[in-house]
Write an enzyme that holds these catalytic residues in place. Structure first.
Site, PDB file in Angstrom:
ATOM      1  N   ASN A 103       0.976  -1.498  -0.300  1.00  0.00           N
ATOM      2  CA  ASN A 103       0.084  -0.196   0.049  1.00  0.00           C
ATOM      3  C   ASN A 103       0.972   1.264  -0.320  1.00  0.00           C
ATOM      4  OD1 ASN A 103      -1.714   1.962   1.022  1.00  0.00           O
ATOM      5  ND2 ASN A 103      -2.536   0.360   0.876  1.00  0.00           N
ATOM      6  N   ASP A 128       0.633 -10.099   3.774  1.00  0.00           N
ATOM      7  CA  ASP A 128      -0.188  -9.465   4.395  1.00  0.00           C
ATOM      8  C   ASP A 128      -2.179  -9.892   3.751  1.00  0.00           C
ATOM      9  OD1 ASP A 128       0.594  -8.611   7.178  1.00  0.00           O
ATOM     10  OD2 ASP A 128       0.364  -6.809   5.910  1.00  0.00           O
ATOM     11  N   ARG A 155       1.024 -26.725  18.930  1.00  0.00           N
ATOM     12  CA  ARG A 155      -0.224 -28.099  19.671  1.00  0.00           C
ATOM     13  C   ARG A 155       0.447 -29.795  20.096  1.00  0.00           C
ATOM     14  NH1 ARG A 155      -6.063 -28.069  19.328  1.00  0.00           N
ATOM     15  NH2 ARG A 155      -5.532 -26.720  17.417  1.00  0.00           N
TER      16      ARG A 155
END
Length: 324
Positions: A103, A128, A155
């Site tokens: 951007n 992103d 995990r």
């Protein structure tokens, strides 16, 4: 058009080198001279340009980061800084630019193009995946897989010790990495900037899991979530659940930016780099090359910068359904 410049700007993203490679080799193929601009707009102001040949981009498609380096330039935000940049481009005979970034990069390119008329075509390089005008941005797929690898490892520890882990991933204004890595990693909940997830909902999700004898949980938090960072969210949760709950926090940080790009990112970056170059040759200016529904498209910088790119609500819904 006989001579162009290429540069990378803003945050680095895996696949930027593959994009630079495509621009350079595409230019050589079309008989156009190409100059690399080091450190983005800072290098443009400093006159840090060098001629690139086909061999200049040998053996870089698999490398993370950017061989052209990147930087953020406050000086380019001033009219005086942009005048220096323009003078240096004129001195080197640069007639057009390929800008690889996000951007902020495209905002600078649009202002610069409007002031001096140098045509620029962008290639979306940001992990992103928050740019309107393309389904995926360069580096996003690799970042998701990097985050997923860490989630899988955490995990194992969470399950072994009956722990609740809050894992923070990048995404100051966008939850794409959080959602996709959360779905793929089997997270119990994903918290993103686009949707408010109150602490009460997180507590309720954990309690429902405990009622089903679930002994461990993974909560993915995008860094820009409205409730705060993963550490802040964890502190709020601790105050509302059983004091014996074993809660841990892991922030993945810049590990998501580095490493070799995935096959998908190498192909996407190559396609977008060549698309940006050939768009420039065809007369496109102040636009970003993107891929939508597998088609190459060009979107004006103004729209890419201004228009939002919302997350598919079905993906957020999926997280809740699959965590039951």
């Amino acid at each position: 058009m006989k001579r162009i410049g290429v540069f990378t700007s803003g945050g680095d993203a895996p696949g930027m080198n593959a994009c630079v490679r495509a621009v350079v080799r595409g230019a050589v193929y079309h008989g156009i001279e190409v100059f690399g601009i080091r450190r983005g707009y800072s290098g443009m102001i400093a006159g840090d340009l060098y001629k690139m040949e086909s061999y200049s981009v040998s053996n870089i498609i698999q490398r993370g980061g950017t061989i052209l380096k990147s930087a953020r330039s406050k000086e380019f935000m001033t009219p005086e800084g942009r005048k220096k940049a323009y003078d240096n481009l004129q001195e080197h005979g640069i007639e057009g630019l390929v800008a690889i970034g996000g951007n902020g990069t495209f905002t600078g390119a649009m202002i610069f193009g409007n002031e001096y008329g140098i045509p620029t075509v962008g290639a979306p390089g940001t992990i992103d995946n928050d740019l309107y005008g393309t389904d995926y941005t360069i580096g996003f797929d690799t970042a998701v897989n990097t985050a997923l690898d860490a989630i899988d490892r955490i995990r194992d520890t969470a399950s072994s010790h009956d722990r609740i882990f809050f894992i923070e991933v990048m995404g100051r204004d966008s939850g794409y990495i959080a959602v996709q890595s959360g779905i793929a990693g089997g997270a119990e909940l994903v918290m993103v900037p686009e949707v408010l997830t109150p602490i009460s909902e997180v507590v309720e999700t954990l309690k429902q899991g405990w009622s089903r004898s679930k002994s461990s949980s993974i909560i993915i938090v995008a860094e820009g979530d409205e409730e705060g960072s993963a550490a802040e969210v964890a502190e709020k949760i601790k105050a509302q659940v059983d004091e014996d709950a074993d809660i841990r926090v892991t922030t993945l940080g810049h590990t998501q930016r580095g490493g070799p790009p995935s096959a998908y990112d190498r192909i996407l970056a190559s396609r977008l780099g060549l698309g940006a170059l050939e768009g420039l040759i065809a007369g496109q200016k102040n636009v970003m090359a993107g891929i939508i529904n597998n088609d190459l498209v060009y979107t004006p910088f103004e729209d890419t910068i201004r228009l939002p790119k919302p997350i598919n609500e079905d993906l957020l819904r999926m997280v809740k359904i699959l965590s039951v």
